[in-house]
Scaffold this motif. Structure first.
Motif, PDB file in Angstrom:
ATOM      1  N   ILE A  95       0.855  -1.161   0.104  1.00  0.00           N
ATOM      2  CA  ILE A  95      -0.502   0.372  -0.303  1.00  0.00           C
ATOM      3  C   ILE A  95       0.813   1.203  -0.058  1.00  0.00           C
ATOM      4  N   ASP A  96       2.096   1.118   0.404  1.00  0.00           N
ATOM      5  CA  ASP A  96       2.952   2.091   0.684  1.00  0.00           C
ATOM      6  C   ASP A  96       3.083   3.188  -0.523  1.00  0.00           C
ATOM      7  N   GLY A  97       3.222   4.218  -1.219  1.00  0.00           N
ATOM      8  CA  GLY A  97       2.866   5.078  -1.885  1.00  0.00           C
ATOM      9  C   GLY A  97       2.293   5.264  -3.021  1.00  0.00           C
ATOM     10  N   HIS A  98       0.954   4.421  -2.133  1.00  0.00           N
ATOM     11  CA  HIS A  98      -0.413   4.772  -3.053  1.00  0.00           C
ATOM     12  C   HIS A  98      -0.402   6.008  -3.503  1.00  0.00           C
ATOM     13  N   LYS A 155      -2.952 -10.799  -8.545  1.00  0.00           N
ATOM     14  CA  LYS A 155      -3.597  -9.924 -10.194  1.00  0.00           C
ATOM     15  C   LYS A 155      -5.208 -10.123  -9.463  1.00  0.00           C
ATOM     16  N   LYS A 156      -5.468 -11.029  -9.062  1.00  0.00           N
ATOM     17  CA  LYS A 156      -7.379 -10.777  -8.736  1.00  0.00           C
ATOM     18  C   LYS A 156      -7.047 -10.457  -6.984  1.00  0.00           C
ATOM     19  N   THR A 157      -5.881 -10.454  -5.968  1.00  0.00           N
ATOM     20  CA  THR A 157      -6.362 -10.312  -5.188  1.00  0.00           C
ATOM     21  C   THR A 157      -6.191  -8.810  -4.769  1.00  0.00           C
ATOM     22  N   VAL A 158      -5.508  -8.223  -5.261  1.00  0.00           N
ATOM     23  CA  VAL A 158      -5.494  -6.774  -5.145  1.00  0.00           C
ATOM     24  C   VAL A 158      -6.131  -5.547  -6.032  1.00  0.00           C
ATOM     25  N   PRO A 159      -6.348  -5.946  -7.037  1.00  0.00           N
ATOM     26  CA  PRO A 159      -7.695  -5.288  -7.389  1.00  0.00           C
ATOM     27  C   PRO A 159      -9.304  -5.192  -6.385  1.00  0.00           C
ATOM     28  N   ALA A 160      -9.255  -6.608  -5.957  1.00  0.00           N
ATOM     29  CA  ALA A 160     -10.460  -6.779  -5.718  1.00  0.00           C
ATOM     30  C   ALA A 160     -10.313  -6.153  -4.154  1.00  0.00           C
ATOM     31  N   LEU A 161      -9.248  -6.007  -3.417  1.00  0.00           N
ATOM     32  CA  LEU A 161      -8.629  -5.100  -2.190  1.00  0.00           C
ATOM     33  C   LEU A 161      -9.083  -3.599  -2.418  1.00  0.00           C
ATOM     34  N   CYS A 162      -8.195  -3.239  -3.747  1.00  0.00           N
ATOM     35  CA  CYS A 162      -8.760  -1.605  -3.974  1.00  0.00           C
ATOM     36  C   CYS A 162     -10.228  -1.250  -4.202  1.00  0.00           C
ATOM     37  N   GLU A 173       0.810   0.235 -10.505  1.00  0.00           N
ATOM     38  CA  GLU A 173       1.995  -0.985 -10.241  1.00  0.00           C
ATOM     39  C   GLU A 173       2.236  -0.627  -9.064  1.00  0.00           C
ATOM     40  N   SER A 174       2.447   0.342  -8.116  1.00  0.00           N
ATOM     41  CA  SER A 174       3.331   0.732  -6.406  1.00  0.00           C
ATOM     42  C   SER A 174       3.225  -0.440  -6.253  1.00  0.00           C
ATOM     43  N   TYR A 177       1.957  -3.855  -6.224  1.00  0.00           N
ATOM     44  CA  TYR A 177       2.582  -5.342  -6.495  1.00  0.00           C
ATOM     45  C   TYR A 177       4.580  -5.002  -6.197  1.00  0.00           C
ATOM     46  N   GLU A 178       4.734  -3.495  -5.049  1.00  0.00           N
ATOM     47  CA  GLU A 178       6.424  -3.651  -4.695  1.00  0.00           C
ATOM     48  C   GLU A 178       6.033  -3.517  -3.204  1.00  0.00           C
ATOM     49  N   MET A 179       7.118  -4.366  -2.570  1.00  0.00           N
ATOM     50  CA  MET A 179       7.220  -4.328  -0.950  1.00  0.00           C
ATOM     51  C   MET A 179       8.339  -2.218  -1.067  1.00  0.00           C
ATOM     52  N   THR A 180       7.623  -1.663  -0.695  1.00  0.00           N
ATOM     53  CA  THR A 180       8.386   0.001  -0.261  1.00  0.00           C
ATOM     54  C   THR A 180       8.088   0.117   0.852  1.00  0.00           C
ATOM     55  N   ALA A 181       8.882   1.271   1.348  1.00  0.00           N
ATOM     56  CA  ALA A 181       8.723   1.395   3.279  1.00  0.00           C
ATOM     57  C   ALA A 181       9.056   3.221   2.765  1.00  0.00           C
ATOM     58  N   GLN A 182       7.922   4.255   2.290  1.00  0.00           N
ATOM     59  CA  GLN A 182       7.986   5.761   2.249  1.00  0.00           C
ATOM     60  C   GLN A 182       9.069   6.070   0.298  1.00  0.00           C
ATOM     61  N   GLY A 183       8.584   4.867  -0.057  1.00  0.00           N
ATOM     62  CA  GLY A 183       9.070   5.066  -1.611  1.00  0.00           C
ATOM     63  C   GLY A 183      10.506   4.341  -2.016  1.00  0.00           C
ATOM     64  N   LYS A 184      11.037   3.774  -0.652  1.00  0.00           N
ATOM     65  CA  LYS A 184      12.182   3.201  -1.137  1.00  0.00           C
ATOM     66  C   LYS A 184      12.569   1.211  -0.842  1.00  0.00           C
TER      67      LYS A 184
END
Length: 696
Positions: free
Chosen positions: A327-330, A541-548, A557-558, A560-567
């Motif tokens: 969710i970070d960076g959305h 690709k099914k779970t993330v859109p359903a949660l959104c 696209e963000s 699907y990436e593990m980030t913290a404060q964008g890093k």
């Protein structure tokens, strides 16, 4: 002192002496400034450096405190008090070998230094050298026989050694020296509970809260023997005779209402006591703080804040850190890093933030949550059950982010402070909820995130009951997201560290927490959803859109990436899968792990039966009601026996089965296992279960 300073501006001693009462009054910034003035005038003033170190220590600035003590020791190499203070801070930083060496240096200079022996015992105790710790404490007692704190420390260490009767004797000695020691009564209550002396434990806790009405830890601890007595007393109402006397204070009324609700959780009347608890929380003192300099011309001109809130909670070890990092960076979502704020909505936290008035709120917040601004910070963070965690940013992997794993998360304190103070100008008063929103908005500005946010994503993780209910009280539109995982696998993963530490109370508490969390009144009343870790890992690709869609945010696209404060964030170092899965958010090691490292097949059968309704709802097993009814009858007599993992713990702790089954932890776990069984036997389900996210 002020007069002396005004008469002679270079009077270093006056500045130093002025700092001491300021420190005693809790005016730490002013005290530090006074000590700095003393040092400016007299650069070789060892005592001023020492005093400044003490003030910095109280402020939680441990590295700066160490630096001040080192300055004092450079000037005065035989300064035993500075070595003692430095050793205490090193212990808080978990630098235990250094702490022990430093405290031994203090004792080499001053062999009759009781406080240094006590601190040495504390460092050895934290290091796990329990017998050596006892020896250090006894040395302190031989020097200072009326040192009540040492006897309490001896008691705590004896308790860890399993010498419970000796521990009680030590606590009684501490109390005989200092009859108003609420901490000694609380610690004695813990030991009596471990022995299975439930009514005596209750008496000790009641005495603790009678001495210190706002002693949250004692109120928290009081619940466990009361819950364990429920089976014996039959009627919950019969337990009221054991309650502390209501002193008429708001704090006492709130503590009583929370105790009532905790004892009714999972029972037929729980919703009645849930509502009573929420009503009680709304009566707390200092819920709002007025702006004494509010400009009426600014009324109604406040910047728009995020109007939606989602709260992320866990179910055992179920991957909340992973979801938070996705969710970070959305661009539509504001979220602070980590779980630093799980206890933010405990009212005691808010009272600390406002304790120095409106003008000092921002400074107090920054000081309390220093780790938000520097992930390497050693400032202690309060977590569930009032436990304090040090170096939490490092432990959660926020000090080694980025492509090369060589960056630490940081936030510009000055920018954050300026922006938060600016935002506050537009409010004639603030409560904890609105201030929390302002913190997020100021945080986004400080990290140069200028996108307009409409949602706050709050990783509340594993809050205490007070914090969770108080947060729920503030808003009816909170969306709760629970990360879930196959329950027995998740449970074993969560209890494993406590099992290896031979912490039976910790194991029992985590099993109970999971059995109650699937039947939480909050989730049946609020917007809530459970997201399977297995679905997130196997079908992102099914779970993330359903949660959104459920959250009301756009898919990006963000996500699907593990980030913290964008890093780049490389995962939780405490996870057993940290090295194997690395940066792969959808690695499947965790969900493929076989159960059996803690729970035997018999243990698994009992737990799977108790988790059955949840497992059906989330698709972990196919529904077979008749088989479930039969399994339910099969496990009932097994609940009166020891689990296999309990037999193993009894052997490791050198307790006979009889003594193990008399312990408070055993009785506490059994009380809930049987209550959960009774609910299933009547309803064949749990009435307040969270719903599962539907994915296509």
């Amino acid at each position: 002192y002020n007069k002396a300073v005004n008469i002679k501006s270079d009077y270093a001693e006056a500045y130093n002496n002025m700092g001491n009462p300021l420190k005693e009054q809790g005016k730490l910034e002013e005290a530090i400034e006074a000590y700095k003035n003393a040092i400016t005038i007299k650069p070789d003033y060892a005592e001023a450096y020492y005093n400044m170190g003490n003030a910095l220590n109280e402020k939680g600035k441990f590295n700066a405190a160490i630096e001040a003590y080192n300055k004092a020791l450079t000037i005065e190499e035989n300064f035993a008090e500075a070595y003692n203070a430095k050793g205490s801070v090193l212990k808080l930083q978990d630098k235990l070998d250094e702490a022990v060496a430093t405290l031994e240096k203090a004792l080499s200079i001053k062999p009759d230094y009781a406080e240094a022996f006590n601190n040495l015992g504390n460092a050895l105790q934290q290091k796990g050298n329990l017998e050596e710790a006892i020896e250090a404490y006894r040395s302190a007692v031989s020097i200072k026989p009326d040192y009540a704190e040492i006897f309490s420390n001896i008691g705590v260490t004896l308790q860890e050694l399993g010498k419970l009767s000796e521990a009680v004797v030590a606590f009684k000695k501490a109390i005989s020296i200092k009859p108003d020691s609420a901490e000694a009564f609380n610690n004695m209550g813990i030991t009596l509970r471990d022995q299975g002396h439930l009514e005596q434990a209750i008496e000790a806790y009641v005495k603790a809260v009678s001495l210190k009405g706002d002693y949250a830890q004692a109120w928290h601890n009081l619940f466990y023997p009361l819950q364990s007595l429920k089976a014996e007393k039959g009627d919950i109402e019969d337990l009221r005779i054991f309650y502390p006397q209501d002193n008429g204070s708001n704090h006492g009324k709130i503590a009583h209402s929370l105790l009532d609700y905790r004892l009714h959780r999972g029972q037929e009347r729980q919703e009645i006591y849930f509502d009573k608890a929420l009503k009680s929380l709304s009566s707390a003192d200092n819920i709002t703080i007025p702006n004494p300099k509010f400009d009426e011309s600014l009324k109604g001109k406040a910047q728009a804040l995020p109007d939606k809130m989602a709260a992320l909670v866990h179910f055992g070890r179920s991957g909340t850190g992973l979801l938070h990092s996705l969710i970070d960076g959305h661009p539509q979502v504001s979220t602070l890093p980590s779980i630093y704020f799980s206890e933010y909505f405990d009212h005691a936290t808010w009272e600390k933030i406002i304790s120095s008035g409106w003008d000092k709120m921002v400074d107090r917040f920054i000081s309390m949550y220093d780790v938000l601004f520097d992930a390497k910070s050693s400032v202690l963070i309060e977590t569930t059950s009032k436990k304090l965690l040090h170096h939490i940013g490092i432990k959660l992997g926020y000090a080694n982010v980025g492509d090369e794993r060589n960056e630490a998360l940081s936030v510009d304190r000055a920018v954050f402070s300026e922006e938060l103070k600016r935002l506050m100008l537009f409010y004639d008063e603030l409560d904890a909820f609105t201030f929390f929103k302002l913190v997020h908005t100021a945080f986004d500005k400080a990290i140069n995130d200028t996108k307009q946010k409409n949602m706050i994503f709050y990783h509340i993780h594993n809050p205490d009951l007070y914090a969770q209910l108080n947060f729920a009280r503030f808003s009816k539109s909170i969306k709760w997201v629970m990360m879930v995982r196959e329950p027995v696998q998740s449970c074993e993963a969560w209890v494993r560290d406590k099992y290896l530490e031979k912490d039976y109370f910790g194991v029992a508490g985590r099993i109970v927490t999971m059995l109650l969390e699937i039947d939480n009144t909050i989730y049946s009343r609020k917007y809530s959803i459970g997201v399977r870790l297995e679905d997130l890992k196997e079908f992102p690709k099914k779970t993330v859109p359903a949660l959104c869609e459920w959250l009301g945010i756009e898919e990006r696209e963000s996500l699907y990436e593990m980030t913290a404060q964008g890093k780049k964030w490389w995962g939780d170092p405490a996870s057993p899968d940290y090295k194997k899965d690395g940066m792969n958010p959808f690695g499947k090691t965790s969900i493929k792990r076989k159960v059996g490292s803690v729970f035997s097949e018999k243990d698994q059968f009992i737990l799977r039966t108790l988790f059955y309704p949840f497992s059906v709802r989330f698709g972990y097993v196919k529904e077979n009601l008749e088989q479930f009814k039969a399994d339910l009858q099969t496990i009932r007599p097994l609940l009166d026996e020891m689990f296999d993992f309990e037999k193993s713990l009894a052997k490791k702790t050198q307790l006979t089965p009889d003594n193990f089954m008399k312990s408070g932890s055993y009785l506490y776990l059994r009380s809930y296992l049987i209550e959960r069984w009774n609910t299933l036997n009547v309803y064949h389900t749990y009435p307040n279960m969270i719903k599962s996210l539907k994915i296509n």
